[in-house]
Design a protein around this motif. Structure first.
Motif, PDB file in Angstrom:
ATOM      1  N   ILE A 118       0.097 -17.795   5.022  1.00 31.42           N
ATOM      2  CA  ILE A 118       0.852 -17.738   3.761  1.00 31.42           C
ATOM      3  C   ILE A 118       1.223 -16.402   3.422  1.00 31.42           C
ATOM      4  CG2 ILE A 118      -0.311 -20.048   2.914  1.00 31.42           C
ATOM      5  CD1 ILE A 118      -1.921 -18.696   1.154  1.00 31.42           C
ATOM      6  N   ALA A 119       1.944 -16.519   2.259  1.00 23.48           N
ATOM      7  CA  ALA A 119       2.485 -15.003   1.956  1.00 23.48           C
ATOM      8  C   ALA A 119       2.199 -15.037   0.396  1.00 23.48           C
ATOM      9  CB  ALA A 119       3.987 -14.549   2.359  1.00 23.48           C
ATOM     10  N   GLU A 120       1.285 -15.529  -0.154  1.00 26.20           N
ATOM     11  CA  GLU A 120       1.061 -15.385  -1.794  1.00 26.20           C
ATOM     12  C   GLU A 120       0.113 -14.162  -2.189  1.00 26.20           C
ATOM     13  OE1 GLU A 120      -0.759 -16.329  -4.658  1.00 26.20           O
ATOM     14  OE2 GLU A 120       1.489 -16.352  -5.274  1.00 26.20           O
ATOM     15  N   PRO A 121       1.015 -13.205  -2.832  1.00 28.73           N
ATOM     16  CA  PRO A 121       0.386 -12.109  -2.977  1.00 28.73           C
ATOM     17  C   PRO A 121      -0.993 -12.236  -3.711  1.00 28.73           C
ATOM     18  CG  PRO A 121       2.695 -11.769  -3.434  1.00 28.73           C
ATOM     19  CD  PRO A 121       2.388 -13.217  -3.124  1.00 28.73           C
ATOM     20  N   ARG A 122      -0.740 -12.868  -4.792  1.00 30.32           N
ATOM     21  CA  ARG A 122      -2.095 -13.195  -5.733  1.00 30.32           C
ATOM     22  C   ARG A 122      -3.166 -13.531  -4.906  1.00 30.32           C
ATOM     23  NH1 ARG A 122      -2.709 -12.973 -11.118  1.00 30.32           N
ATOM     24  NH2 ARG A 122      -0.504 -13.151 -11.471  1.00 30.32           N
ATOM     25  N   ALA A 123      -3.031 -14.688  -4.178  1.00 30.35           N
ATOM     26  CA  ALA A 123      -4.204 -15.314  -3.486  1.00 30.35           C
ATOM     27  C   ALA A 123      -4.843 -14.244  -2.487  1.00 30.35           C
ATOM     28  CB  ALA A 123      -3.724 -16.370  -2.752  1.00 30.35           C
ATOM     29  N   VAL A 124      -3.850 -13.400  -1.653  1.00 29.40           N
ATOM     30  CA  VAL A 124      -4.327 -12.557  -0.683  1.00 29.40           C
ATOM     31  C   VAL A 124      -4.811 -11.455  -1.481  1.00 29.40           C
ATOM     32  CG1 VAL A 124      -3.121 -11.014   1.041  1.00 29.40           C
ATOM     33  CG2 VAL A 124      -2.580 -13.290   1.054  1.00 29.40           C
ATOM     34  N   GLY A 125      -4.413 -10.982  -2.608  1.00 27.14           N
ATOM     35  CA  GLY A 125      -4.991  -9.877  -3.229  1.00 27.14           C
ATOM     36  C   GLY A 125      -6.367 -10.119  -3.700  1.00 27.14           C
ATOM     37  N   ASN A 126      -6.658 -11.431  -4.346  1.00 26.23           N
ATOM     38  CA  ASN A 126      -7.902 -11.793  -4.538  1.00 26.23           C
ATOM     39  C   ASN A 126      -8.775 -11.769  -3.446  1.00 26.23           C
ATOM     40  OD1 ASN A 126      -6.945 -11.974  -7.301  1.00 26.23           O
ATOM     41  ND2 ASN A 126      -6.661 -14.337  -7.055  1.00 26.23           N
ATOM     42  N   LEU A 127      -8.477 -12.303  -2.248  1.00 25.75           N
ATOM     43  CA  LEU A 127      -9.223 -12.307  -1.150  1.00 25.75           C
ATOM     44  C   LEU A 127      -9.636 -11.144  -0.643  1.00 25.75           C
ATOM     45  CD1 LEU A 127     -10.532 -13.965   1.269  1.00 25.75           C
ATOM     46  CD2 LEU A 127      -7.911 -13.444   2.486  1.00 25.75           C
ATOM     47  N   TYR A 128      -8.805 -10.307  -0.555  1.00 20.52           N
ATOM     48  CA  TYR A 128      -9.019  -8.817  -0.063  1.00 20.52           C
ATOM     49  C   TYR A 128     -10.152  -8.164  -1.158  1.00 20.52           C
ATOM     50  CZ  TYR A 128      -5.875  -9.215   3.887  1.00 20.52           C
ATOM     51  OH  TYR A 128      -5.628  -9.400   5.194  1.00 20.52           O
ATOM     52  N   PHE A 129      -9.797  -8.398  -2.469  1.00 23.01           N
ATOM     53  CA  PHE A 129     -10.555  -7.877  -3.575  1.00 23.01           C
ATOM     54  C   PHE A 129     -12.030  -8.146  -3.286  1.00 23.01           C
ATOM     55  CE2 PHE A 129     -12.584  -7.451  -7.816  1.00 23.01           C
ATOM     56  CZ  PHE A 129     -12.368  -6.157  -7.753  1.00 23.01           C
ATOM     57  N   ASN A 130     -12.168  -9.682  -3.064  1.00 29.26           N
ATOM     58  CA  ASN A 130     -13.657 -10.223  -2.847  1.00 29.26           C
ATOM     59  C   ASN A 130     -14.115  -9.488  -1.763  1.00 29.26           C
ATOM     60  OD1 ASN A 130     -13.830 -11.786  -5.336  1.00 29.26           O
ATOM     61  ND2 ASN A 130     -12.719 -13.431  -4.440  1.00 29.26           N
ATOM     62  N   LEU A 131     -13.270  -9.425  -0.640  1.00 27.19           N
ATOM     63  CA  LEU A 131     -13.873  -8.747   0.683  1.00 27.19           C
ATOM     64  C   LEU A 131     -14.489  -7.324   0.488  1.00 27.19           C
ATOM     65  CD1 LEU A 131     -11.093  -9.961   3.105  1.00 27.19           C
ATOM     66  CD2 LEU A 131     -13.771 -10.405   3.312  1.00 27.19           C
ATOM     67  N   ALA A 132     -13.662  -6.732  -0.317  1.00 31.04           N
ATOM     68  CA  ALA A 132     -14.025  -5.333  -1.003  1.00 31.04           C
ATOM     69  C   ALA A 132     -15.176  -5.374  -1.467  1.00 31.04           C
ATOM     70  CB  ALA A 132     -12.925  -4.702  -1.267  1.00 31.04           C
ATOM     71  N   VAL A 133     -15.505  -6.116  -2.470  1.00 33.11           N
ATOM     72  CA  VAL A 133     -16.821  -6.090  -3.206  1.00 33.11           C
ATOM     73  C   VAL A 133     -17.858  -6.595  -2.298  1.00 33.11           C
ATOM     74  CG1 VAL A 133     -17.898  -7.321  -5.211  1.00 33.11           C
ATOM     75  CG2 VAL A 133     -15.618  -6.355  -5.418  1.00 33.11           C
ATOM     76  N   THR A 134     -17.585  -7.550  -1.532  1.00 33.43           N
ATOM     77  CA  THR A 134     -18.873  -7.923  -0.613  1.00 33.43           C
ATOM     78  C   THR A 134     -19.176  -6.832   0.532  1.00 33.43           C
ATOM     79  OG1 THR A 134     -17.786 -10.545  -0.749  1.00 33.43           O
ATOM     80  CG2 THR A 134     -19.298  -9.870   1.119  1.00 33.43           C
ATOM     81  N   ARG A 135     -18.203  -6.311   0.830  1.00 38.99           N
ATOM     82  CA  ARG A 135     -18.495  -5.165   1.919  1.00 38.99           C
ATOM     83  C   ARG A 135     -19.182  -3.983   1.204  1.00 38.99           C
ATOM     84  NH1 ARG A 135     -18.027  -8.879   4.929  1.00 38.99           N
ATOM     85  NH2 ARG A 135     -16.537  -9.113   6.424  1.00 38.99           N
TER      86      ARG A 135
END
Length: 190
Positions: A118-135
């Motif tokens: 999918i190309a939904e920027p908000r969902a993708v942004g939230n996903l990558y932000f959560n990945l950043a916090v997790t890492r």
């Protein structure tokens, strides 16, 4: 009609940062949707409840309702890839807040695979932000920076200052923890 009105009212309460008031409103909407066998709206309202509990920092309840929504999606009661990525990303974030990094990683990996479709920027942004916090919490600053940059790009595409500021804050904390000599802004410009 009443259930839809209640759900809309609850969402307004959430957006105005009044989650404690939103919970009983969503509860009643959920009860009415279940009575009318509106499976798709039941799943969406479960996610609304999960978000309300997360904003109230009641992470156990947030996880409970988030998992119920995830189960409804997995059972085919609702087919919406964008919502699925949002739910997985949300659950990852709540699991990180609750300290369960293993469960967070599982949701993140599933969300990453789905986000590629999918190309939904908000969902993708939230996903990558959560990945950043997790890492970051796992002690992987390089991985955290890589995902924070991806989140920043998605949020900049949407031009949402609050989200952009949040990512910059995370980047700053990552650099502070690393005791890196370069200011966060110089590195992010690369």
């Amino acid at each position: 009609s009443r259930a839809r009105y209640l759900r809309l009212r609850g969402r307004v309460l959430l957006q105005t940062e009044r989650p404690a008031e939103a919970v009983p409103v969503f509860d009643e909407a959920l009860r009415l949707f279940r009575g009318g066998e509106r499976r798709e709206l039941v799943a969406r309202t479960l996610f609304d409840l999960a978000q309300a509990y997360a904003q109230s920092e009641a992470f156990g309840e947030a996880i409970n309702y988030g998992l119920q929504c995830e189960n409804a999606i997995n059972a085919g009661q609702l087919i919406d890839a964008t919502l699925e990525v949002r739910v997985l990303s949300f659950l990852a974030g709540v699991f990180v807040a609750a300290g369960d990094l293993t469960s967070a990683d599982l949701r993140i990996e599933r969300a990453k695979r789905l986000a590629e479709d999918i190309a939904e920027p908000r969902a993708v942004g939230n996903l990558y932000f959560n990945l950043a916090v997790t890492r970051q919490r796992e002690g992987d600053p390089e991985g955290a920076l890589a995902f924070a940059r991806k989140a920043l790009a998605a949020y900049e595409q949407m031009n949402v200052p609050a989200h952009i500021g949040s990512v910059w804050n995370t980047i700053g904390w990552i650099y502070k923890e690393r005791r890196h000599d370069k200011p966060a802004g110089e590195e992010a410009d690369k």
